[in-house]
Design a protein around this motif. Structure first.
Motif, mmCIF file in Angstrom:
data_model
loop_
_atom_site.group_PDB
_atom_site.id
_atom_site.type_symbol
_atom_site.label_atom_id
_atom_site.label_comp_id
_atom_site.label_asym_id
_atom_site.label_seq_id
_atom_site.Cartn_x
_atom_site.Cartn_y
_atom_site.Cartn_z
ATOM 1 N N VAL A 1 56.544 18.487 -15.388
ATOM 2 C CA VAL A 1 55.849 18.001 -16.590
ATOM 3 C C VAL A 1 55.922 16.479 -16.621
ATOM 4 C CG1 VAL A 1 55.858 17.990 -19.118
ATOM 5 C CG2 VAL A 1 56.459 20.092 -17.864
ATOM 6 N N LEU A 2 54.765 15.822 -16.699
ATOM 7 C CA LEU A 2 54.730 14.375 -16.928
ATOM 8 C C LEU A 2 54.519 14.172 -18.421
ATOM 9 C CD1 LEU A 2 52.354 12.994 -14.117
ATOM 10 C CD2 LEU A 2 54.794 13.488 -13.985
ATOM 11 N N ALA A 3 55.399 13.424 -19.049
ATOM 12 C CA ALA A 3 55.297 13.261 -20.506
ATOM 13 C C ALA A 3 55.701 11.853 -20.904
ATOM 14 C CB ALA A 3 56.219 14.277 -21.195
ATOM 15 N N THR A 4 55.270 11.453 -22.081
ATOM 16 C CA THR A 4 55.731 10.175 -22.602
ATOM 17 C C THR A 4 56.850 10.423 -23.606
ATOM 18 O OG1 THR A 4 55.171 8.280 -23.993
ATOM 19 C CG2 THR A 4 53.769 10.200 -24.225
ATOM 20 N N GLY A 5 57.817 9.518 -23.597
ATOM 21 C CA GLY A 5 58.938 9.668 -24.524
ATOM 22 C C GLY A 5 58.933 8.588 -25.582
ATOM 23 N N PHE B 1 44.589 6.170 -15.209
ATOM 24 C CA PHE B 1 44.357 7.333 -16.082
ATOM 25 C C PHE B 1 45.649 8.071 -16.430
ATOM 26 C CE2 PHE B 1 39.542 8.496 -15.531
ATOM 27 C CZ PHE B 1 39.211 7.274 -16.115
ATOM 28 N N VAL B 2 46.795 7.496 -16.104
ATOM 29 C CA VAL B 2 48.066 8.130 -16.477
ATOM 30 C C VAL B 2 48.779 7.214 -17.466
ATOM 31 C CG1 VAL B 2 50.290 9.024 -15.682
ATOM 32 C CG2 VAL B 2 48.264 9.274 -14.230
ATOM 33 N N PHE B 3 48.813 7.600 -18.718
ATOM 34 C CA PHE B 3 49.436 6.812 -19.785
ATOM 35 C C PHE B 3 49.036 5.343 -19.695
ATOM 36 C CE2 PHE B 3 52.648 10.317 -19.180
ATOM 37 C CZ PHE B 3 52.239 11.028 -20.296
ATOM 38 N N GLY B 4 47.777 5.099 -19.364
ATOM 39 C CA GLY B 4 47.358 3.718 -19.141
ATOM 40 C C GLY B 4 46.140 3.301 -19.943
ATOM 41 N N ARG B 5 45.652 4.167 -20.797
ATOM 42 C CA ARG B 5 44.485 3.881 -21.635
ATOM 43 C C ARG B 5 43.218 3.636 -20.830
ATOM 44 N NH1 ARG B 5 45.509 1.201 -27.283
ATOM 45 N NH2 ARG B 5 47.276 2.431 -27.899
ATOM 46 N N GLY B 6 43.264 3.993 -19.536
ATOM 47 C CA GLY B 6 42.061 3.839 -18.712
ATOM 48 C C GLY B 6 40.940 4.738 -19.207
ATOM 49 N N GLY B 7 41.306 5.907 -19.718
ATOM 50 C CA GLY B 7 40.289 6.835 -20.225
ATOM 51 C C GLY B 7 39.510 6.228 -21.374
ATOM 52 N N GLU B 8 40.240 5.592 -22.304
ATOM 53 C CA GLU B 8 39.573 4.966 -23.457
ATOM 54 C C GLU B 8 38.646 3.843 -22.986
ATOM 55 O OE1 GLU B 8 42.909 5.858 -23.428
ATOM 56 O OE2 GLU B 8 43.772 5.347 -25.373
ATOM 57 N N GLU B 9 39.125 3.070 -22.011
ATOM 58 C CA GLU B 9 38.316 1.940 -21.547
ATOM 59 C C GLU B 9 37.054 2.445 -20.839
ATOM 60 O OE1 GLU B 9 40.868 -0.881 -19.499
ATOM 61 O OE2 GLU B 9 42.192 -0.979 -21.237
ATOM 62 N N ALA B 10 37.209 3.513 -20.056
ATOM 63 C CA ALA B 10 36.044 4.077 -19.360
ATOM 64 C C ALA B 10 35.017 4.579 -20.376
ATOM 65 C CB ALA B 10 36.485 5.201 -18.426
ATOM 66 N N THR C 1 50.994 6.468 -9.328
ATOM 67 C CA THR C 1 51.619 6.445 -10.647
ATOM 68 C C THR C 1 53.146 6.363 -10.519
ATOM 69 O OG1 THR C 1 51.684 7.496 -12.809
ATOM 70 C CG2 THR C 1 51.692 8.983 -10.939
ATOM 71 N N ALA C 2 53.761 5.608 -11.438
ATOM 72 C CA ALA C 2 55.204 5.371 -11.343
ATOM 73 C C ALA C 2 55.999 6.676 -11.382
ATOM 74 C CB ALA C 2 55.649 4.453 -12.484
ATOM 75 N N GLY C 3 55.513 7.639 -12.143
ATOM 76 C CA GLY C 3 56.265 8.890 -12.306
ATOM 77 C C GLY C 3 56.310 9.743 -11.050
ATOM 78 N N LEU C 4 55.389 9.525 -10.129
ATOM 79 C CA LEU C 4 55.413 10.274 -8.864
ATOM 80 C C LEU C 4 55.818 9.347 -7.717
ATOM 81 C CD1 LEU C 4 52.224 12.480 -9.434
ATOM 82 C CD2 LEU C 4 54.608 13.101 -9.790
ATOM 83 N N GLY C 5 55.071 8.261 -7.523
ATOM 84 C CA GLY C 5 55.368 7.344 -6.414
ATOM 85 C C GLY C 5 56.684 6.599 -6.611
ATOM 86 N N GLY C 6 56.968 6.210 -7.859
ATOM 87 C CA GLY C 6 58.215 5.486 -8.126
ATOM 88 C C GLY C 6 59.419 6.381 -7.849
ATOM 89 N N LEU C 7 59.285 7.641 -8.236
ATOM 90 C CA LEU C 7 60.382 8.580 -7.973
ATOM 91 C C LEU C 7 60.475 8.892 -6.484
ATOM 92 C CD1 LEU C 7 60.392 11.244 -10.832
ATOM 93 C CD2 LEU C 7 61.756 9.167 -10.591
ATOM 94 N N ALA C 8 59.327 9.068 -5.831
ATOM 95 C CA ALA C 8 59.357 9.385 -4.397
ATOM 96 C C ALA C 8 60.074 8.270 -3.636
ATOM 97 C CB ALA C 8 57.931 9.558 -3.866
ATOM 98 N N SER C 9 59.780 7.028 -4.020
ATOM 99 C CA SER C 9 60.414 5.947 -3.275
ATOM 100 C C SER C 9 61.907 5.873 -3.589
ATOM 101 C CB SER C 9 59.662 4.640 -3.507
ATOM 102 O OG SER C 9 60.371 3.754 -4.250
#
Ligand code: SAM
Length: 269
Positions: A159-163, A110-119, A136-144
């Motif tokens: 802020v989580l955003a798409t560029g 559900f994070v920039f993954g189109r899961g919402g549309e599919e659901a 999600t990569a934006g939180l877990g990827g950064l944490a690691s």
């Protein structure tokens, strides 16, 4: 073979049944299979069909039932991605055949993954489904990569955003407004546009010395981390040749990495 025979017995009672004729939208995390959830591993062991995206690591797919049908639904070799409508039609068709359908997506569905549309499409078609969150990569990827999304000393928001939007397009963000927030930004799909985004943030008042980290292939053996500043981002990127998938972190949280790395190098717990 029973659906869950490769799943540890002691853990089976902790996960819901994957019913035939249903679809699970599952997050596979940023790449490292160790970051899968128990529910995701259970789903991989039970699914009859796995419809997966480009960023799903091969080692994760290797956890699928040996006789499961694996279907790629991502972008291949520069060719256009399959249309979203085709993917949802396929999920619905497989479920109507009575399969346990695992829709496997990188990160969180559900994070920039189109899961919402599919659901939504599954709801409309009357197909039972379940959403299994992923890291999600934006939180877990950064944490690691030792970049915390928040700490009390640095930020009260993030802020989580798409560029990925084109300059001036309706989808493009108001980068000046984001600069005025003075809170860290975590950007997905932003590497190609980063020179332009950095320029727009600085035009909106952001300090050119604001720290930036670009984390490519986070959590994977090929992970690369580039630290720079807003003012230096364009040149640093051109020199380093960083490639997608990458997460871009901008702001005070980036500075914590140097402190944490120093401690890790010193062997502190
Ligand atoms: C279509 S979005 C999917 C995001 C995904 N649903 C998530 O929650 O992480 C794809 C973008 O996620 C980011 N991404 C995904 N996996 C990554 C990884 N291992 N390292 C860095 N960035 C990653 C990149 O910005 C990439 O362009």
């Amino acid at each position: 073979m029973t659906p869950s025979s490769s799943f540890p017995v002691a853990l089976r009672s902790l996960t819901p049944d994957f019913a035939p004729g249903s679809v699970w939208l599952v997050g596979a995390g940023p790449g490292d299979p160790g970051l899968l959830t128990l529910h995701a591993i259970n789903a991989l062991a039970a699914a009859d069909a796995v419809v997966y995206d480009a960023l799903v690591d091969k080692r994760v797919l290797g956890l699928a039932r040996p006789d499961a049908q694996l279907e790629f639904a991502g972008k291949r070799g520069g060719k256009p991605s399959p249309q979203q409508a085709d993917i949802t039609r396929r999920l619905i068709a497989l479920a109507r055949e009575g399969r346990r359908v695992l829709r496997l997506k990188g990160g969180d569905p559900f994070v920039f993954g189109r899961g919402g549309e599919e659901a939504l499409a599954l709801v409309e078609a009357g197909i039972p489904f379940r959403v299994i969150p992923g890291v999600t990569a934006g939180l877990g990827g950064l944490a690691s990569a030792l970049i915390p999304a928040t700490t009390r000393g640095t930020n009260q928001a993030v802020v989580l955003a798409t560029g990925h939007a084109a300059a001036g397009s309706e989808e493009d963000l108001d980068w000046s407004a984001l600069a005025r927030l003075r809170q860290p930004l975590i950007l997905y799909m932003a590497v190609a546009n980063l020179p332009r985004i950095a320029g727009a943030l600085m035009a909106g008042g952001a300090d050119p010395t604001t720290q930036v980290a670009i984390v490519a292939s986070a959590t994977l053996p090929s992970e690369q981390i580039l630290e720079t500043t807003l003012g230096g981002a364009a040149a640093a990127l051109a020199e380093a040749g960083i490639e997608a998938p990458s997460i871009v972190a901008i702001g005070s949280i980036v500075g914590l990495r140097a402190q944490l790395t120093a401690r890790t190098a010193a062997g502190a717990p």
